[in-house]
Motif scaffolding. Structure first.
Motif, PDB file in Angstrom:
ATOM      1  N   GLU A  51     -16.824  -8.340  -3.209  1.00 20.52           N
ATOM      2  CA  GLU A  51     -17.677  -9.490  -3.501  1.00 20.52           C
ATOM      3  C   GLU A  51     -17.314 -10.118  -4.848  1.00 20.52           C
ATOM      4  OE1 GLU A  51     -22.285 -10.020  -4.728  1.00 20.52           O
ATOM      5  OE2 GLU A  51     -21.910  -8.852  -2.899  1.00 20.52           O
ATOM      6  N   SER A  52     -17.085  -9.301  -5.848  1.00 18.23           N
ATOM      7  CA  SER A  52     -16.772  -9.793  -7.189  1.00 18.23           C
ATOM      8  C   SER A  52     -15.417 -10.484  -7.246  1.00 18.23           C
ATOM      9  CB  SER A  52     -16.806  -8.649  -8.204  1.00 18.23           C
ATOM     10  OG  SER A  52     -18.106  -8.140  -8.303  1.00 18.23           O
ATOM     11  N   ILE A  53     -14.391  -9.900  -6.606  1.00 22.01           N
ATOM     12  CA  ILE A  53     -13.062 -10.510  -6.659  1.00 22.01           C
ATOM     13  C   ILE A  53     -13.040 -11.801  -5.854  1.00 22.01           C
ATOM     14  CG2 ILE A  53     -11.947  -9.266  -4.757  1.00 22.01           C
ATOM     15  CD1 ILE A  53     -10.283  -9.890  -8.093  1.00 22.01           C
ATOM     16  N   LYS A  54     -13.779 -11.872  -4.744  1.00 20.65           N
ATOM     17  CA  LYS A  54     -13.874 -13.116  -3.977  1.00 20.65           C
ATOM     18  C   LYS A  54     -14.497 -14.219  -4.828  1.00 20.65           C
ATOM     19  CE  LYS A  54     -14.219 -11.246   0.687  1.00 20.65           C
ATOM     20  NZ  LYS A  54     -15.115 -10.992   1.828  1.00 20.65           N
ATOM     21  N   GLU A  55     -15.514 -13.867  -5.590  1.00 20.49           N
ATOM     22  CA  GLU A  55     -16.175 -14.846  -6.457  1.00 20.49           C
ATOM     23  C   GLU A  55     -15.208 -15.403  -7.507  1.00 20.49           C
ATOM     24  OE1 GLU A  55     -19.784 -14.645  -9.589  1.00 20.49           O
ATOM     25  OE2 GLU A  55     -20.225 -13.872  -7.591  1.00 20.49           O
ATOM     26  N   ILE A  56     -14.379 -14.542  -8.086  1.00 21.47           N
ATOM     27  CA  ILE A  56     -13.402 -14.996  -9.082  1.00 21.47           C
ATOM     28  C   ILE A  56     -12.353 -15.876  -8.419  1.00 21.47           C
ATOM     29  CG2 ILE A  56     -11.477 -14.212 -10.523  1.00 21.47           C
ATOM     30  CD1 ILE A  56     -13.239 -11.884 -11.399  1.00 21.47           C
ATOM     31  N   ILE A  57     -11.825 -15.459  -7.260  1.00 21.00           N
ATOM     32  CA  ILE A  57     -10.793 -16.227  -6.568  1.00 21.00           C
ATOM     33  C   ILE A  57     -11.327 -17.597  -6.145  1.00 21.00           C
ATOM     34  CG2 ILE A  57      -9.433 -16.325  -4.437  1.00 21.00           C
ATOM     35  CD1 ILE A  57      -9.092 -13.266  -4.699  1.00 21.00           C
ATOM     36  N   PRO A  91       0.799  -1.231   0.000  1.00 22.30           N
ATOM     37  CA  PRO A  91       0.000   0.000   0.000  1.00 22.30           C
ATOM     38  C   PRO A  91       0.830   1.278   0.000  1.00 22.30           C
ATOM     39  CG  PRO A  91       0.013  -0.947   2.190  1.00 22.30           C
ATOM     40  CD  PRO A  91       0.754  -1.922   1.289  1.00 22.30           C
ATOM     41  N   ASP A  92       2.154   1.140   0.052  1.00 21.76           N
ATOM     42  CA  ASP A  92       3.026   2.320   0.061  1.00 21.76           C
ATOM     43  C   ASP A  92       2.814   3.156  -1.195  1.00 21.76           C
ATOM     44  OD1 ASP A  92       4.055   1.319   2.398  1.00 21.76           O
ATOM     45  OD2 ASP A  92       5.827   0.439   1.460  1.00 21.76           O
ATOM     46  N   ASN A  93       2.744   4.445  -1.023  1.00 18.34           N
ATOM     47  CA  ASN A  93       2.614   5.417  -2.117  1.00 18.34           C
ATOM     48  C   ASN A  93       1.325   5.264  -2.922  1.00 18.34           C
ATOM     49  OD1 ASN A  93       5.165   6.507  -1.477  1.00 18.34           O
ATOM     50  ND2 ASN A  93       6.167   4.922  -2.685  1.00 18.34           N
ATOM     51  N   VAL A  94       0.314   4.634  -2.365  1.00 19.95           N
ATOM     52  CA  VAL A  94      -0.985   4.499  -3.037  1.00 19.95           C
ATOM     53  C   VAL A  94      -1.908   5.586  -2.508  1.00 19.95           C
ATOM     54  CG1 VAL A  94      -2.982   3.018  -3.387  1.00 19.95           C
ATOM     55  CG2 VAL A  94      -0.697   2.028  -3.379  1.00 19.95           C
ATOM     56  N   THR A  95      -2.479   6.365  -3.412  1.00 18.00           N
ATOM     57  CA  THR A  95      -3.338   7.473  -2.997  1.00 18.00           C
ATOM     58  C   THR A  95      -4.821   7.180  -3.208  1.00 18.00           C
ATOM     59  OG1 THR A  95      -3.114   8.509  -5.169  1.00 18.00           O
ATOM     60  CG2 THR A  95      -1.552   9.186  -3.466  1.00 18.00           C
ATOM     61  N   THR A  96      -5.148   6.040  -3.865  1.00 19.49           N
ATOM     62  CA  THR A  96      -6.545   5.684  -4.107  1.00 19.49           C
ATOM     63  C   THR A  96      -6.992   4.626  -3.099  1.00 19.49           C
ATOM     64  OG1 THR A  96      -5.879   4.008  -5.720  1.00 19.49           O
ATOM     65  CG2 THR A  96      -6.397   6.201  -6.572  1.00 19.49           C
ATOM     66  N   PRO A  97      -8.334   4.345  -2.967  1.00 20.22           N
ATOM     67  CA  PRO A  97      -8.814   3.345  -2.006  1.00 20.22           C
ATOM     68  C   PRO A  97      -8.189   1.966  -2.223  1.00 20.22           C
ATOM     69  CG  PRO A  97     -10.657   4.623  -2.798  1.00 20.22           C
ATOM     70  CD  PRO A  97      -9.484   4.996  -3.630  1.00 20.22           C
ATOM     71  N   ILE A  98      -7.981   1.234  -1.133  1.00 20.70           N
ATOM     72  CA  ILE A  98      -7.372  -0.097  -1.182  1.00 20.70           C
ATOM     73  C   ILE A  98      -8.359  -1.129  -0.667  1.00 20.70           C
ATOM     74  CG2 ILE A  98      -5.535  -1.544  -0.241  1.00 20.70           C
ATOM     75  CD1 ILE A  98      -3.791   0.950  -0.085  1.00 20.70           C
ATOM     76  N   LEU A  99      -8.439  -2.268  -1.375  1.00 23.72           N
ATOM     77  CA  LEU A  99      -9.228  -3.416  -0.939  1.00 23.72           C
ATOM     78  C   LEU A  99      -8.270  -4.502  -0.477  1.00 23.72           C
ATOM     79  CD1 LEU A  99     -11.485  -3.943  -4.094  1.00 23.72           C
ATOM     80  CD2 LEU A  99     -12.041  -2.591  -2.099  1.00 23.72           C
ATOM     81  N   GLU A 100      -8.644  -5.268   0.546  1.00 23.46           N
ATOM     82  CA  GLU A 100      -7.883  -6.449   0.931  1.00 23.46           C
ATOM     83  C   GLU A 100      -8.832  -7.626   0.866  1.00 23.46           C
ATOM     84  OE1 GLU A 100      -5.176  -8.383   4.470  1.00 23.46           O
ATOM     85  OE2 GLU A 100      -5.836  -6.312   4.650  1.00 23.46           O
ATOM     86  N   VAL A 101      -8.514  -8.598   0.007  1.00 25.12           N
ATOM     87  CA  VAL A 101      -9.349  -9.781  -0.182  1.00 25.12           C
ATOM     88  C   VAL A 101      -8.451 -11.001  -0.144  1.00 25.12           C
ATOM     89  CG1 VAL A 101     -10.969 -10.960  -1.706  1.00 25.12           C
ATOM     90  CG2 VAL A 101     -10.950  -8.468  -1.629  1.00 25.12           C
ATOM     91  N   ASN A 102      -8.709 -11.905   0.795  1.00 26.82           N
ATOM     92  CA  ASN A 102      -7.935 -13.147   0.926  1.00 26.82           C
ATOM     93  C   ASN A 102      -6.430 -12.890   0.966  1.00 26.82           C
ATOM     94  OD1 ASN A 102     -10.406 -14.371   0.796  1.00 26.82           O
ATOM     95  ND2 ASN A 102     -10.117 -15.270  -1.206  1.00 26.82           N
ATOM     96  N   GLY A 103      -6.000 -11.836   1.646  1.00 20.85           N
ATOM     97  CA  GLY A 103      -4.587 -11.531   1.774  1.00 20.85           C
ATOM     98  C   GLY A 103      -3.985 -10.781   0.595  1.00 20.85           C
ATOM     99  N   ASN A 104      -4.757 -10.544  -0.460  1.00 15.75           N
ATOM    100  CA  ASN A 104      -4.292  -9.792  -1.626  1.00 15.75           C
ATOM    101  C   ASN A 104      -4.744  -8.341  -1.518  1.00 15.75           C
ATOM    102  OD1 ASN A 104      -3.111 -12.026  -3.100  1.00 15.75           O
ATOM    103  ND2 ASN A 104      -5.202 -12.708  -3.442  1.00 15.75           N
TER     104      ASN A 104
END
Length: 85
Positions: free
Chosen positions: A76-82, A17-30
């Motif tokens: 929800e969508s990324i969890k479904e793909i993973i 997350p370093d130097n990230v200025t936009t919103p961050i999602l955490e899904v299954n450790g990613n």
């Protein structure tokens, strides 16, 4: 005031997350960051997360923002793909 909105943008997997200025999602450790390119009022419901060749995702999310938000829809969508890999 709550309304149905449509959001179109890009979801990108990141290592840190370093130097990230936009919103961050955490899904299954990613970790993912997302850019909202278009947001407007609408009257329907769409939930599409499309893998790109570079490993990012393009999304189209249309939802009632009185009951959820873009971040929840993307999670929800990324969890479904993973879970289907």
């Amino acid at each position: 005031m709550s309304y149905t909105e449509i959001c179109i943008g890009k979801l990108r997997k990141i290592d840190s997350p370093d130097n990230v200025t936009t919103p961050i999602l955490e899904v299954n450790g990613n970790l993912y960051t997302y850019e909202e390119r278009i947001s407007k009022e609408s009257d329907g419901w769409i939930q599409e997360l499309i893998p790109n060749k570079d490993g990012d995702y393009t999304y189209v999310m249309e939802f009632y923002n009185g009951g959820t938000c873009l971040k929840e829809m993307l999670e929800e969508s990324i969890k479904e793909i993973i879970n289907h890999k």
